[in-house]
Every structure is written in C-alpha cells, then in structure tokens.
Design a protein around this motif. Structure first.
Motif, mmCIF file in Angstrom:
data_model
loop_
_atom_site.group_PDB
_atom_site.id
_atom_site.type_symbol
_atom_site.label_atom_id
_atom_site.label_comp_id
_atom_site.label_asym_id
_atom_site.label_seq_id
_atom_site.Cartn_x
_atom_site.Cartn_y
_atom_site.Cartn_z
ATOM 1 N N CYS A 57 0.821 -1.217 0.000
ATOM 2 C CA CYS A 57 0.000 0.000 0.000
ATOM 3 C C CYS A 57 0.854 1.266 0.000
ATOM 4 O O CYS A 57 0.496 2.254 -0.614
ATOM 5 N N LEU A 58 1.956 1.221 0.718
ATOM 6 C CA LEU A 58 2.785 2.416 0.865
ATOM 7 C C LEU A 58 3.736 2.638 -0.303
ATOM 8 O O LEU A 58 4.217 3.743 -0.509
ATOM 9 N N ALA A 59 4.012 1.589 -1.077
ATOM 10 C CA ALA A 59 4.920 1.730 -2.217
ATOM 11 C C ALA A 59 4.291 2.655 -3.254
ATOM 12 O O ALA A 59 3.084 2.636 -3.478
ATOM 13 N N LYS A 60 5.106 3.477 -3.882
ATOM 14 C CA LYS A 60 4.601 4.404 -4.897
ATOM 15 C C LYS A 60 4.093 3.636 -6.108
ATOM 16 O O LYS A 60 4.461 2.483 -6.341
ATOM 17 N N LYS A 61 3.253 4.300 -6.889
ATOM 18 C CA LYS A 61 2.639 3.683 -8.067
ATOM 19 C C LYS A 61 3.715 3.161 -9.023
ATOM 20 O O LYS A 61 4.645 3.877 -9.375
ATOM 21 N N GLY A 62 3.571 1.901 -9.413
ATOM 22 C CA GLY A 62 4.494 1.289 -10.358
ATOM 23 C C GLY A 62 5.705 0.626 -9.734
ATOM 24 O O GLY A 62 6.424 -0.102 -10.404
ATOM 25 N N CYS A 63 5.947 0.857 -8.451
ATOM 26 C CA CYS A 63 7.076 0.210 -7.784
ATOM 27 C C CYS A 63 6.747 -1.257 -7.540
ATOM 28 O O CYS A 63 5.642 -1.593 -7.133
ATOM 29 N N LYS A 64 7.705 -2.113 -7.803
ATOM 30 C CA LYS A 64 7.511 -3.549 -7.636
ATOM 31 C C LYS A 64 8.332 -4.032 -6.452
ATOM 32 O O LYS A 64 9.521 -3.758 -6.368
ATOM 33 N N LEU A 65 7.672 -4.746 -5.540
ATOM 34 C CA LEU A 65 8.334 -5.287 -4.364
ATOM 35 C C LEU A 65 8.617 -6.763 -4.599
ATOM 36 O O LEU A 65 7.734 -7.513 -4.990
ATOM 37 N N TYR A 66 9.870 -7.150 -4.363
ATOM 38 C CA TYR A 66 10.310 -8.520 -4.593
ATOM 39 C C TYR A 66 10.727 -9.160 -3.279
ATOM 40 O O TYR A 66 11.248 -8.501 -2.395
ATOM 41 N N GLY A 67 10.522 -10.471 -3.187
ATOM 42 C CA GLY A 67 10.970 -11.230 -2.029
ATOM 43 C C GLY A 67 12.479 -11.413 -2.076
ATOM 44 O O GLY A 67 13.143 -11.077 -3.069
ATOM 45 N N SER A 68 13.033 -11.983 -1.027
ATOM 46 C CA SER A 68 14.484 -12.159 -0.957
ATOM 47 C C SER A 68 15.013 -13.117 -2.028
ATOM 48 O O SER A 68 16.191 -13.076 -2.365
ATOM 49 N N HIS A 69 14.145 -13.949 -2.593
ATOM 50 C CA HIS A 69 14.564 -14.885 -3.645
ATOM 51 C C HIS A 69 14.243 -14.359 -5.046
ATOM 52 O O HIS A 69 14.337 -15.104 -6.015
ATOM 53 N N GLY A 70 13.847 -13.104 -5.146
ATOM 54 C CA GLY A 70 13.588 -12.484 -6.436
ATOM 55 C C GLY A 70 12.180 -12.668 -6.976
ATOM 56 O O GLY A 70 11.884 -12.257 -8.101
ATOM 57 N N LYS A 71 11.267 -13.242 -6.204
ATOM 58 C CA LYS A 71 9.891 -13.430 -6.646
ATOM 59 C C LYS A 71 9.085 -12.166 -6.388
ATOM 60 O O LYS A 71 9.143 -11.581 -5.297
ATOM 61 N N LEU A 72 8.326 -11.714 -7.407
ATOM 62 C CA LEU A 72 7.494 -10.509 -7.270
ATOM 63 C C LEU A 72 6.428 -10.727 -6.220
ATOM 64 O O LEU A 72 5.661 -11.692 -6.286
ATOM 65 N N ILE A 73 6.349 -9.823 -5.242
ATOM 66 C CA ILE A 73 5.339 -9.890 -4.200
ATOM 67 C C ILE A 73 4.106 -9.073 -4.609
ATOM 68 O O ILE A 73 2.985 -9.545 -4.564
ATOM 69 N N CYS A 74 4.349 -7.830 -5.023
ATOM 70 C CA CYS A 74 3.233 -6.963 -5.410
ATOM 71 C C CYS A 74 3.770 -5.739 -6.147
ATOM 72 O O CYS A 74 4.966 -5.503 -6.208
ATOM 73 N N THR A 75 2.829 -4.964 -6.686
ATOM 74 C CA THR A 75 3.140 -3.716 -7.374
ATOM 75 C C THR A 75 2.361 -2.586 -6.711
ATOM 76 O O THR A 75 1.157 -2.743 -6.467
#
Length: 82
Positions: A62-80
């Motif tokens: 929710c707090l990440a800016k629009k378009g930012c992609k959050l990845y897990g420690s193993h490189g898997k996309l968590i959310c945008t």
C-alpha cells in the motif's frame, strides 16, 4: 374520519419512500484499507530508479509508490504499488 386520513397519508408516504428508495444507486466504497505494517521483502524496483534495486527501511504494497515492484528475498514478485 381523522384516523382514516392519517392511515391513508401514512400509506402514501410509505409507498413514496419505497418507490424512491428503489431508484437510489449506492456508491461503492473506493477506499482501500492499508495496514501500517512493514513487509519482509528483499528489494524494490521503481520506474524512476530504472533497474537499480532499492532497499527502503519500511514499506508495504500500500505504501509503495505507483508502479514500484516489491520482490521477495529470492527475487519473486510480491506486489506492485498502485
């Protein structure tokens, strides 16, 4: 006589409320509930950062800016961020 007038008036008011109420459109709640907790993730990549990995101290989907992609420690996309 007075009781019948009150009864008819009450019936008309109730019918009017019923018909008016059936045409009311309800607005959907567009607000998003965002918990104020930190996610455990590896890194984040944002459009303004290019391919550079960012490591903010605390963020979540929710707090990440629009378009930012959050990845897990193993490189898997968590959310945008939205």
């Amino acid at each position: 006589m007075a009781n019948s007038k009150v009864g008819i008036l009450t019936l008309l008011v109730l019918c009017g409320l019923f018909f008016l109420g059936s045409n009311v459109e309800y607005a959907e709640a567009k607000t998003k509930v965002c918990p104020q907790v930190c996610l455990k993730f590896g890194y984040m990549i944002c459009p303004h950062s290019g391919d550079k990995k960012l490591y903010p101290a605390c963020t979540n989907c929710c707090l990440a800016k629009k378009g930012c992609k959050l990845y897990g420690s193993h490189g898997k996309l968590i959310c945008t961020g939205k």
